[in-house]
Design an enzyme around this catalytic site. Sequence first.
Site, short mmCIF file in Angstrom:
data_model
loop_
_atom_site.label_atom_id
_atom_site.label_comp_id
_atom_site.label_asym_id
_atom_site.label_seq_id
_atom_site.Cartn_x
_atom_site.Cartn_y
_atom_site.Cartn_z
N LYS A 23 63.00 119.19 40.49
CA LYS A 23 64.09 119.44 39.53
C LYS A 23 63.66 118.92 38.16
O LYS A 23 63.29 117.75 38.03
CB LYS A 23 65.38 118.74 40.00
CG LYS A 23 66.54 118.83 39.00
CD LYS A 23 67.84 118.23 39.58
CE LYS A 23 68.94 118.14 38.51
NZ LYS A 23 70.19 117.53 39.01
N LYS A 53 80.24 115.68 31.67
CA LYS A 53 80.27 114.33 32.26
C LYS A 53 80.96 113.37 31.30
O LYS A 53 80.89 113.57 30.09
CB LYS A 53 78.82 113.84 32.45
CG LYS A 53 78.07 114.44 33.61
CD LYS A 53 76.67 113.82 33.70
CE LYS A 53 75.83 114.47 34.78
NZ LYS A 53 76.32 114.24 36.15
N ASP A 99 67.00 113.22 34.61
CA ASP A 99 67.28 114.28 35.57
C ASP A 99 66.09 115.21 35.82
O ASP A 99 66.20 116.19 36.54
CB ASP A 99 68.52 115.07 35.11
CG ASP A 99 69.38 115.52 36.27
OD1 ASP A 99 69.20 114.99 37.38
OD2 ASP A 99 70.22 116.43 36.06
N ASP A 112 78.35 121.05 36.48
CA ASP A 112 77.54 119.83 36.62
C ASP A 112 76.73 119.85 37.92
O ASP A 112 75.83 119.03 38.09
CB ASP A 112 78.46 118.60 36.56
CG ASP A 112 77.68 117.32 36.29
OD1 ASP A 112 76.49 117.42 35.94
OD2 ASP A 112 78.28 116.23 36.43
N GLU A 120 74.32 121.64 38.70
CA GLU A 120 73.34 122.61 38.18
C GLU A 120 71.98 122.50 38.85
O GLU A 120 71.22 123.47 38.90
CB GLU A 120 73.20 122.42 36.66
CG GLU A 120 72.21 121.32 36.20
CD GLU A 120 72.56 119.92 36.69
OE1 GLU A 120 73.74 119.66 36.94
OE2 GLU A 120 71.64 119.08 36.83
N ARG A 129 71.00 122.18 41.97
CA ARG A 129 70.81 123.04 43.14
C ARG A 129 70.61 124.50 42.72
O ARG A 129 69.97 125.27 43.42
CB ARG A 129 72.00 122.88 44.10
CG ARG A 129 73.31 123.29 43.52
CD ARG A 129 74.50 122.74 44.29
NE ARG A 129 74.75 121.32 44.02
CZ ARG A 129 75.68 120.60 44.64
NH1 ARG A 129 76.44 121.16 45.57
NH2 ARG A 129 75.84 119.32 44.33
N1 BES Z 1 71.99 115.05 37.93
C1 BES Z 1 73.23 114.85 38.59
C2 BES Z 1 73.15 113.78 39.68
C3 BES Z 1 72.79 112.42 39.20
C4 BES Z 1 73.76 111.49 38.94
C5 BES Z 1 71.47 112.04 39.05
C6 BES Z 1 73.42 110.22 38.50
C7 BES Z 1 71.12 110.78 38.62
C8 BES Z 1 72.11 109.87 38.35
C9 BES Z 1 73.70 116.16 39.20
O1 BES Z 1 73.34 117.30 38.50
C10 BES Z 1 75.18 116.12 39.24
O2 BES Z 1 75.77 116.01 38.21
N2 BES Z 1 75.76 116.20 40.43
C11 BES Z 1 77.17 116.17 40.60
C12 BES Z 1 77.53 117.21 41.63
C13 BES Z 1 79.01 117.44 41.78
C14 BES Z 1 79.56 118.08 40.54
C15 BES Z 1 79.20 118.31 42.98
C16 BES Z 1 77.57 114.78 41.07
O3 BES Z 1 76.87 114.21 41.87
O4 BES Z 1 78.59 114.28 40.58
ZN ZN Z 2 71.60 117.10 37.29
ZN ZN Z 3 74.77 117.70 36.91
#
Ligand code: BES
Ligand code: ZN
Ligand code: ZN
Length: 490
Positions: A254, A266, A277, A336, A338, A340
């Site tokens: 990623k 966020k 990320d 968010d 994104e 996947r």
């Molecule tokens: N990049 C984030 C996950 C992340 C969070 C990585 C903190 C490193 C530190 C990912 O893209 C994300 O935002 N995931 C969301 C998914 C949700 C919206 C289903 C999450 O985990 O809140």
């Molecule tokens: Zn992310």
């Molecule tokens: Zn995200």
Amino acid sequence: MISIEFSENYAQGSLIVFSFADQELSSSAKLFDEKSQGALNKALQSSKFTGKVGEIISINSPQNLSANRLICIGLGKKEKITTHTLQKVGAIIAKTLKNTKEESINIIFDDSLKLSCSHIGFGILLGSYKFDIYKTETTTNTFEKAIIITKNADISNKEFKDLKSLAKGIYTARDFVSEPANILTPAEFAKRTEKIMKKIGVKTEIYDEKFLKTKGMNLINAVSQASSNKPRLVVISYNGAKDKNASPIALVGKGLCYDSGGLSLKPSTSMATLKQDMAGGAAVIGAIQALALQKAAVNIIGIIPMVENSISGNSYRPGDVIKSYSGKTVEIYNTDAEGRLVLADALTFAQEFKPKAVINLATLTGAIVSALGNEYAGLFSNNDELATNLTLAGTQSNEKVWRFPIDNAYEELLKSDIADFNHMGKTGAAGSIVAACFLNKFIEKNIKWAHLDIAGVAYLDDKSNPLSPSKATGFGVNIINTLILNSFVQ
Ligand code: BES
Ligand code: ZN
Ligand code: ZN
């Protein structure tokens, strides 16, 4: 990078010796204790030194010794010492002598230990990493050379060569993750990757937005479309196997140079560290660099979608339906989630190379941090053998992973009214597993696949681990390097 040498004779600079638990001195520590007329033992007694791992005592201007300092470090119980203990101790040496004015130091290894002292050198490299290119004044002046004294200097030197290659890969991953998103745009990330690979004779292809559009990699484009920093898809081909046409291992990372969350923005505090990320992509690059430097006899294809999840009038939206590169349609619920999406298109592409196995690394979900904290990465796999081998490589490299299920039952949560499926569950239940189940929908039958969710281990606020002095850990390089050397080289 500090220079590490192995020799039978020591030179100018501090002397470092070891003690096991309960003040049991190593043979060289005993020798220097005698030479200094018991100064070391006296210091150990008065400070109640126990000899536990990393405990340290320093004697300035020891009697009858020409060295400025005699330092004694604990190694813990003799029978419990592992290569990781030696690495940790090496990192502690680097940290302790960070402000020394000496150019070189001597570390007197106890050859009765049946472990390679090259791991002390590896620990010094990992522990002395710093990322200070944006500091206009740099203050630390550490030693430039560590000489590890051993009777097995030649063998240790050879063993160290591979560990140094691995450290270079880890440095690369840490450098990339440490770079802020205003510098490391997708175009810049791709350019720097190409430069690193060119230096070691590895081919890199960089594809731009036009290519992605014509190919129909619409999930990557949807995530990227709000940003004025245009996307790139980087494909690295390392052909180290005897048979250059043998099927490769595909590594997919990623590469979100920044994740603002998009329209599903966020909160500011969660966004603050999201330059990290792209840590999955950085780990793929670092691992390929390390393996190429070691001339590993294996073919690897590295695929990294590099994009920024930004916000504008041209953002993709919750509710949008997008046709993926695989042809399957996806309904978006939260912009968010994104990672996947870009991985889905990249994974479809990776399988066109008929790989022996596909492994992807991604800072994918906050939920994995709730589950495993900052100690273990989440492991998801459709293949027990690959999962076992990754778990073993994780233990060996001390980049630990813990396996989660990817059960069809969870797929219920991905149902969509109007598209083939949603990209996430609506409740957030089992968030990391549902994300893995989504990725699994893009994996063809008979393809061995594993996904490492590294959101909790790639970038740490706490810098207490001596082996990882920067926030960026470089997690993923070591475990992938170890797995490939263990299981895939011919
Ligand atoms: N990049 C984030 C996950 C992340 C969070 C990585 C903190 C490193 C530190 C990912 O893209 C994300 O935002 N995931 C969301 C998914 C949700 C919206 C289903 C999450 O985990 O809140
Ligand atoms: Zn992310
Ligand atoms: Zn995200």
